[in-house]
Scaffold this active site. Sequence first.
Site, short mmCIF file in Angstrom:
data_model
loop_
_atom_site.label_atom_id
_atom_site.label_comp_id
_atom_site.label_asym_id
_atom_site.label_seq_id
_atom_site.Cartn_x
_atom_site.Cartn_y
_atom_site.Cartn_z
N CYS A 1 48.05 35.35 39.55
CA CYS A 1 46.89 35.29 38.65
C CYS A 1 45.96 34.20 39.16
O CYS A 1 46.33 33.02 39.19
CB CYS A 1 47.35 34.99 37.22
SG CYS A 1 45.99 34.92 36.05
N CYS B 1 38.44 37.25 36.12
CA CYS B 1 39.63 37.51 36.91
C CYS B 1 39.41 36.94 38.31
O CYS B 1 38.52 37.41 39.02
CB CYS B 1 39.87 39.02 36.97
SG CYS B 1 41.25 39.48 38.02
N1 LIG Z 1 44.48 38.71 32.06
C1 LIG Z 1 43.42 37.73 32.08
C2 LIG Z 1 42.26 38.16 32.96
C3 LIG Z 1 42.67 38.46 34.34
C4 LIG Z 1 43.26 37.30 35.05
C5 LIG Z 1 43.42 37.67 36.52
N2 LIG Z 1 44.62 38.35 36.85
C6 LIG Z 1 43.12 36.54 37.47
O1 LIG Z 1 43.45 36.70 38.65
O2 LIG Z 1 42.50 35.56 37.04
C7 LIG Z 1 42.89 37.55 30.68
O3 LIG Z 1 42.73 38.54 29.96
O4 LIG Z 1 42.60 36.39 30.34
#
Ligand SMILES: N[C@@H](CCC[C@H](N)C(=O)O)C(=O)O
Length: 260
Positions: A199, A74
């Site tokens: 993200c 993340c």
């Molecule tokens: N939801 C993603 C992991 C988290 C991503 C995050 N919000 C970021 O900032 O990179 C997954 O399960 O691949």
Amino acid sequence: MEITFYKYQGTGNDFIMIDNRQETFSKNDTKLIAKLCDRRFGIGADGLILLENDAETDFKMVYYNSDGNQSSMCGNGGRCLVAFAKQLGVIENKTTFIATDGLHHATISENGIVSLQMKDVDAVKIEEDYIFLDTGSPHHVQLVEDLKNYPIKEKGAEIRYGNLYGQAGSNVNFVHQNDTDTFSVRTYERGVEDETLSCGTGVTAVAIAMKATGRTNSDTIKLNVEGGKLEVSFIEKDGKYTDVFLKGPATFVFEGTVAV
Ligand SMILES: N[C@@H](CCC[C@H](N)C(=O)O)C(=O)O
């Protein structure tokens, strides 16, 4: 039993942070983590992050999506964890820590801007109407006409659960190009199963995808997300991406205790 938590957000991607150096948190309790992340029955967050001891680096990052399952890297959470580590006095203004995708180096400025080195990217899959790559988490990237009104959750879920990505699925990023080095991004996140305001691994994927497809010639790219602004920079040589940095604010929101 009560646990102390710290709430952080990075451009609107929000996280419950827990200092688990004493290893007292129930790491395998998926239902507990999902409840803590629930925005009505719990604290509310896109994810939960544990800071743990590590023999070789400043600390270890353990990341859970809001569905309660441990997941891949993340980017925004990593940036917030650097700020949390500084708040705890574990680090000063630079660090090396370990996460599920390997080592990460980072710096934090006096005004809370965190620059996080992301993993190198050697493979960018370019298809007719989308690009796929892994920046620590898997990301599907596609340009759309009317990003502002695009049905992110509906179309994102179709791709995430569709035939393209099988059981593991993927995060899905919808993109609009604003100018030569600036893009707007909206992301459907795997494991949150909804749009998030930002993200980090997603905008990193978008930046590299836009370079790989010739949409930009820049190696420093600005990303506008629903929750703010991020910057991604990298060195590209023969289709390989190194020195990949994700830079932006990481903000402490509040501290609390919760009965578990
Ligand atoms: N939801 C993603 C992991 C988290 C991503 C995050 N919000 C970021 O900032 O990179 C997954 O399960 O691949």
